[in-house]
Design an enzyme around this catalytic site. Sequence first.
Site, short mmCIF file in Angstrom:
data_model
loop_
_atom_site.label_atom_id
_atom_site.label_comp_id
_atom_site.label_asym_id
_atom_site.label_seq_id
_atom_site.Cartn_x
_atom_site.Cartn_y
_atom_site.Cartn_z
CG HIS A 1 87.24 -2.94 -37.48
ND1 HIS A 1 87.99 -4.07 -37.71
CD2 HIS A 1 87.44 -2.65 -36.15
CE1 HIS A 1 88.59 -4.45 -36.59
NE2 HIS A 1 88.28 -3.59 -35.63
CG HIS B 1 88.39 -0.37 -33.60
ND1 HIS B 1 87.74 -1.47 -33.09
CD2 HIS B 1 87.56 0.69 -33.36
CE1 HIS B 1 86.57 -1.10 -32.58
NE2 HIS B 1 86.44 0.20 -32.74
CG ASP C 1 93.54 -2.98 -33.04
OD1 ASP C 1 92.56 -2.27 -33.35
OD2 ASP C 1 93.40 -4.09 -32.49
CG HIS C 2 91.85 -4.12 -37.02
ND1 HIS C 2 91.86 -5.47 -37.33
CD2 HIS C 2 91.64 -4.06 -35.67
CE1 HIS C 2 91.67 -6.17 -36.23
NE2 HIS C 2 91.54 -5.34 -35.21
CG HIS D 1 84.22 -4.89 -33.08
ND1 HIS D 1 84.43 -5.14 -31.74
CD2 HIS D 1 85.39 -4.38 -33.56
CE1 HIS D 1 85.68 -4.78 -31.42
NE2 HIS D 1 86.27 -4.32 -32.51
CG ASP E 1 88.72 -6.92 -34.05
OD1 ASP E 1 89.48 -7.77 -34.54
OD2 ASP E 1 89.12 -5.94 -33.39
CG HIS F 1 92.63 -9.28 -32.09
ND1 HIS F 1 93.60 -8.46 -31.57
CD2 HIS F 1 91.71 -8.47 -32.66
CE1 HIS F 1 93.28 -7.20 -31.82
NE2 HIS F 1 92.14 -7.18 -32.49
#
Length: 258
Positions: free
Chosen positions: A54, A56, A58-59, A112, A135, A174
């Site tokens: 996705h 975001h 941090d991905h 999400h 996530d 995570h």
Amino acid sequence: MKVIHIPCLEDNYSYLVIDENTKQGAVVDPVEPEKVIGVAKENGVELKLVLTTHHHWDHAGGNEKIKELVPGIKVYGGSIDNVKGCTNKVENGDKLSLVADINILSLHTPCHTKGHISYYLTGKEEDDPAVFTGDTLFVAGCGKFFEGTAEQMHESLCVTLASLPKQTKVYCGHEYTVKNLQFAQTVEPENAKISQKLSWAQQQRQSGLPTIPSTIGEELEFNPFMRADLPEVQEKVGCKSPVEALRKIRELKDNWRG
């Protein structure tokens, strides 16, 4: 098919998927590209593609950099998720392959984020299948409903992912397992599977080891969000339908300060 965990940032995981015959590899959510490339080199792996779950940061935040460092690498991402650095957009049901033996099925698992994709990988007959859930699904938990509804999360977890073979290994984005299980105990205090998994997870973390993967079969035993279809779980949270129960459990989790 071999999967290597690559811890990134504070509690993220990237994953290197290796075909051991050809030494070709795919990487899931390479947020720290240099680290990922280092692990690939240590294992003699040639990186062919990136699977982004996705948008975001941090991905997807390492996609542009990995394209610079590995010229010609393909970067896959959800067609409606506006994934940074994406070269190949995928939709639900799209099929890719790393090599002849490793097939990749794209599953749209929204909530999400609108265009979140989980990647279901199958290898040789003796390999357990694996799903990379970003996530959407965590061990014993699920992602916050940032861009979607309880209806969508129910479809993503309890229909799409729950229908995968029970032995499918779940690799999520995570390391949240201990906290998720502590919360799960508040929903189902008498569920022995939760307390067993929690003591195992605490030992893993104390030894500096990951708690991932779980399996789809395990998640159906201890993940309150995937158990929202069960009347006894609905009753515990004072609800009468799976979607209502899922919404309520997410609300309880959002306000839980374990």
